[in-house]
Design a protein around this motif. Structure first.
Motif, PDB file in Angstrom:
ATOM      1  N   UNK A 236       2.445  42.718  11.734  1.00 30.22           N
ATOM      2  CA  UNK A 236       1.582  41.579  12.061  1.00 30.22           C
ATOM      3  C   UNK A 236       0.730  41.836  13.292  1.00 30.22           C
ATOM      4  N   UNK A 237       1.110  42.804  14.113  1.00 33.40           N
ATOM      5  CA  UNK A 237       0.352  43.117  15.304  1.00 33.40           C
ATOM      6  C   UNK A 237       0.711  42.274  16.513  1.00 33.40           C
ATOM      7  N   UNK A 238       1.691  41.349  16.338  1.00 40.48           N
ATOM      8  CA  UNK A 238       2.068  40.498  17.482  1.00 40.48           C
ATOM      9  C   UNK A 238       2.924  41.244  18.495  1.00 40.48           C
ATOM     10  N   UNK A 239       3.643  42.249  18.028  1.00 34.36           N
ATOM     11  CA  UNK A 239       4.483  43.038  18.917  1.00 34.36           C
ATOM     12  C   UNK A 239       4.448  44.489  18.489  1.00 34.36           C
ATOM     13  N   UNK A 240       5.280  45.309  19.103  1.00 33.64           N
ATOM     14  CA  UNK A 240       5.326  46.723  18.753  1.00 33.64           C
ATOM     15  C   UNK A 240       6.350  46.980  17.655  1.00 33.64           C
ATOM     16  N   UNK A 241       7.570  46.433  17.812  1.00 38.61           N
ATOM     17  CA  UNK A 241       8.631  46.618  16.826  1.00 38.61           C
ATOM     18  C   UNK A 241       8.720  45.409  15.902  1.00 38.61           C
ATOM     19  N   UNK A 242       9.069  45.664  14.649  1.00 35.54           N
ATOM     20  CA  UNK A 242       9.300  44.581  13.704  1.00 35.54           C
ATOM     21  C   UNK A 242      10.456  43.720  14.215  1.00 35.54           C
ATOM     22  N   UNK A 243      10.338  42.389  14.206  1.00 36.58           N
ATOM     23  CA  UNK A 243      11.392  41.538  14.769  1.00 36.58           C
ATOM     24  C   UNK A 243      12.734  41.676  14.052  1.00 36.58           C
ATOM     25  N   UNK A 244      12.725  41.854  12.721  1.00 30.13           N
ATOM     26  CA  UNK A 244      13.998  42.011  12.001  1.00 30.13           C
ATOM     27  C   UNK A 244      14.642  43.343  12.369  1.00 30.13           C
ATOM     28  N   UNK A 245      13.836  44.390  12.463  1.00 31.61           N
ATOM     29  CA  UNK A 245      14.365  45.681  12.909  1.00 31.61           C
ATOM     30  C   UNK A 245      14.942  45.558  14.317  1.00 31.61           C
ATOM     31  N   UNK A 246      14.247  44.838  15.192  1.00 36.53           N
ATOM     32  CA  UNK A 246      14.736  44.636  16.557  1.00 36.53           C
ATOM     33  C   UNK A 246      16.076  43.915  16.564  1.00 36.53           C
ATOM     34  N   UNK A 247      16.202  42.879  15.742  1.00 38.12           N
ATOM     35  CA  UNK A 247      17.479  42.159  15.647  1.00 38.12           C
ATOM     36  C   UNK A 247      18.582  43.074  15.118  1.00 38.12           C
ATOM     37  N   UNK A 248      18.218  43.990  14.215  1.00 44.84           N
ATOM     38  CA  UNK A 248      19.193  44.961  13.730  1.00 44.84           C
ATOM     39  C   UNK A 248      19.645  45.899  14.831  1.00 44.84           C
ATOM     40  N   UNK A 249      18.701  46.375  15.642  1.00 42.64           N
ATOM     41  CA  UNK A 249      19.046  47.264  16.761  1.00 42.64           C
ATOM     42  C   UNK A 249      19.983  46.552  17.737  1.00 42.64           C
ATOM     43  N   UNK A 250      19.688  45.299  18.047  1.00 40.87           N
ATOM     44  CA  UNK A 250      20.529  44.532  18.969  1.00 40.87           C
ATOM     45  C   UNK A 250      21.915  44.309  18.363  1.00 40.87           C
ATOM     46  N   UNK A 251      21.985  44.067  17.061  1.00 39.85           N
ATOM     47  CA  UNK A 251      23.285  43.915  16.392  1.00 39.85           C
ATOM     48  C   UNK A 251      24.087  45.213  16.475  1.00 39.85           C
ATOM     49  N   UNK A 252      23.404  46.341  16.333  1.00 41.06           N
ATOM     50  CA  UNK A 252      24.073  47.644  16.481  1.00 41.06           C
ATOM     51  C   UNK A 252      24.610  47.814  17.890  1.00 41.06           C
ATOM     52  N   UNK A 253      23.784  47.507  18.900  1.00 39.97           N
ATOM     53  CA  UNK A 253      24.218  47.620  20.293  1.00 39.97           C
ATOM     54  C   UNK A 253      25.447  46.746  20.545  1.00 39.97           C
ATOM     55  N   UNK A 254      25.420  45.509  20.050  1.00 37.80           N
ATOM     56  CA  UNK A 254      26.546  44.604  20.246  1.00 37.80           C
ATOM     57  C   UNK A 254      27.810  45.161  19.597  1.00 37.80           C
ATOM     58  N   UNK A 255      27.691  45.652  18.358  1.00 41.29           N
ATOM     59  CA  UNK A 255      28.851  46.161  17.638  1.00 41.29           C
ATOM     60  C   UNK A 255      29.458  47.373  18.330  1.00 41.29           C
ATOM     61  N   UNK A 256      28.607  48.254  18.856  1.00 35.30           N
ATOM     62  CA  UNK A 256      29.111  49.415  19.601  1.00 35.30           C
ATOM     63  C   UNK A 256      29.921  48.948  20.801  1.00 35.30           C
ATOM     64  N   UNK A 257      29.382  47.989  21.546  1.00 32.24           N
ATOM     65  CA  UNK A 257      30.058  47.510  22.748  1.00 32.24           C
ATOM     66  C   UNK A 257      31.414  46.889  22.479  1.00 32.24           C
ATOM     67  N   UNK A 258      31.528  46.140  21.386  1.00 38.26           N
ATOM     68  CA  UNK A 258      32.808  45.485  21.113  1.00 38.26           C
ATOM     69  C   UNK A 258      33.811  46.444  20.480  1.00 38.26           C
ATOM     70  N   UNK A 259      33.323  47.519  19.837  1.00 34.23           N
ATOM     71  CA  UNK A 259      34.218  48.449  19.140  1.00 34.23           C
ATOM     72  C   UNK A 259      34.742  49.557  20.045  1.00 34.23           C
ATOM     73  N   UNK A 260      34.233  49.669  21.258  1.00 32.92           N
ATOM     74  CA  UNK A 260      34.709  50.701  22.187  1.00 32.92           C
ATOM     75  C   UNK A 260      36.193  50.549  22.490  1.00 32.92           C
ATOM     76  N   UNK A 261      36.653  49.315  22.526  1.00 35.76           N
ATOM     77  CA  UNK A 261      37.996  48.977  22.998  1.00 35.76           C
ATOM     78  C   UNK A 261      39.086  49.561  22.103  1.00 35.76           C
ATOM     79  N   UNK A 262      38.877  49.548  20.774  1.00 44.25           N
ATOM     80  CA  UNK A 262      39.942  49.859  19.822  1.00 44.25           C
ATOM     81  C   UNK A 262      40.491  51.270  19.990  1.00 44.25           C
ATOM     82  N   UNK A 263      39.622  52.246  20.213  1.00 38.53           N
ATOM     83  CA  UNK A 263      40.036  53.643  20.295  1.00 38.53           C
ATOM     84  C   UNK A 263      40.904  53.924  21.518  1.00 38.53           C
TER      85      UNK A 263
END
Length: 430
Positions: A236-263
């Protein structure tokens, strides 16, 4: 049809079915490491240690299902059918769960875990897409929160009960004068099969595909790209990254952070001078916070907007992840994990709801699969990252997770815009 809380009745039925399946499927998180360590499994370990084989078996679910999710989500969009994918996935889950009772070699477990990963790819994006289809912009947050809460209840209950079921074996059952005996492991596998079967019949009898998907799918029939709904850059040209892709990246970051503990269980127990019971409570604290808060936060996003909660959640992830690397008190660790769960509740369900708001008609499967895929990769990648990074110092894995969360704050703030019109301002007096 929605109840007084604005939650669609079919979403409740779907959430109940997913909770039932999650109880049995999460049994395997506890049961499989015990099963691998028993004398019941032998054979070629592929040149790996038994511990390494356990890590591979547990991680395979995420690494198999995550890359397949965009394809199954997109296929459900094009066919206009979600229910059949969920039923097929539950059937595979049930077959694999029962087959564990027949397994005797490491390669059997690897093959069955791959089969379950395929099943997860069929179930995860299509159930989330179903919730999105059944909800509307005005109640999508509450419906997503309800669905995730039920699913997490099942996920949290399973591991707690699994150890007890295994240790209480062997079991003896009388059948027409014949005594049948089976081990605690078999009982756990049979139970997982039962929960998948119950979930299958709940979906079969209570869930139907929304009519609107059929018309959208028919209009989209000429669109043949499996991943055509996926974009990294904002078209759309409103931003640089697609907003859904950005939300996916943030979801990945969150999941990594919470999964560190188990190992790091053994290292954490030694560092905090605690036993496995306290570690289990600390591990469960994140899930408890999610269970308590997903619904009210989801409903709040329907009134105040999604982005403000996602930003606040990613901000809170930074200190709650980092502090776990410097704590020496077991109950402070419990508090940190609970606070991290609060942050997670403010990110994932609102992110799913926002992605649902942004999804074009008839493409919610492929759109939402970006987030579920990213979360699955994060859950699989986090434990591996922790095992490698902890060799540089105990705080390093948590500092890494906190850094990802900080980057997530910047990405959401700059690349994601609100897709709905908030009915109220979070900062107003009324």
């Amino acid at each position: 049809m929605s109840n007084r809380l604005g939650v669609n009745s079919q979403v409740l039925a779907l959430a109940l079915a997913r909770m039932t399946e999650s109880v049995g499927n999460s049994f395997l998180i506890v049961v499989l490491p015990l099963f691998i360590g028993s004398e019941l499994v032998s054979g070629n370990t592929f040149g790996l240690t038994e511990v390494a084989v356990t890590g591979v078996v547990l991680s395979l679910f995420g690494f198999v299902n995550s890359p397949l999710q965009p394809f199954t989500g997109r296929l459900s969009d094009r066919t206009g059918r979600r229910k059949i994918f969920v039923l097929a996935g539950l059937l595979l889950i049930g077959v694999a769960s029962f087959s564990y009772s027949l397994a005797s070699a490491y390669w059997h477990l690897v093959g069955l875990r791959v089969l379950q990963g395929v099943a997860g790819a069929l179930i995860i994006p299509t159930t989330v897409a179903l919730v999105n289809d059944l909800a509307s912009e005005s109640n999508r947050g509450g419906n997503m929160g309800t669905y995730n809460t039920f699913r997490l209840v099942g996920f949290g209950v399973g591991p707690i009960a699994a150890g007890a079921v295994v240790s209480a074996g062997p079991y003896t059952v009388g059948l027409r004068g014949t005594q049948i005996q089976f081990s605690g492991f078999d009982a756990a596998f049979y139970f997982a099969t039962l929960t998948a079967s119950v979930s299958f019949f709940l979906i079969l009898s209570l869930i139907r595909d929304p009519d609107k998907i059929e018309t959208d799918a028919a209009a989209d029939e000429a669109d043949a790209g499996a991943l055509d709904g996926f974009s990294v850059l904002d078209r759309s040209g409103r931003g640089f990254l697609d907003p859904v892709f950005t939300l996916g990246v943030v979801s990945f970051f969150m999941a990594v952070g919470i999964a560190l503990f188990a190992t790091l269980g053994d290292i954490i127990n030694t560092r905090l001078d605690q036993g496995p019971t306290l570690f289990g409570l600390q591990f469960a604290a994140f899930v408890l916070a999610q269970i308590f808060l997903q619904v009210p936060i989801g409903r709040a996003t329907d009134f105040y907007g999604r982005k403000v909660f996602i930003v606040a959640g990613t901000v809170l992830l930074v200190p709650t992840t980092l502090v776990q690397g410097v704590i020496y008190d077991p109950w402070l660790m419990f508090a940190a994990r609970f606070a991290q769960g609060v942050a997670g509740a403010m990110v994932f369900a609102p992110a799913l709801a926002l992605a649902g708001d942004l999804a074009p008609d008839g493409k919610s499967g492929s759109t939402l699969s970006v987030l579920t895929m990213a979360f699955g990769f994060g859950v699989a990648f986090g434990p591996l990252a922790a095992g490698f990074l902890v060799s540089f110092g105990f705080v390093v894995p948590f500092a890494f997770g906190a850094s990802l969360a900080a980057l997530g704050v910047v990405l959401v703030w700059t690349q994601v815009e609100e897709a709905m019109t908030p009915r109220r301002s979070l900062f107003s007096a009324d």
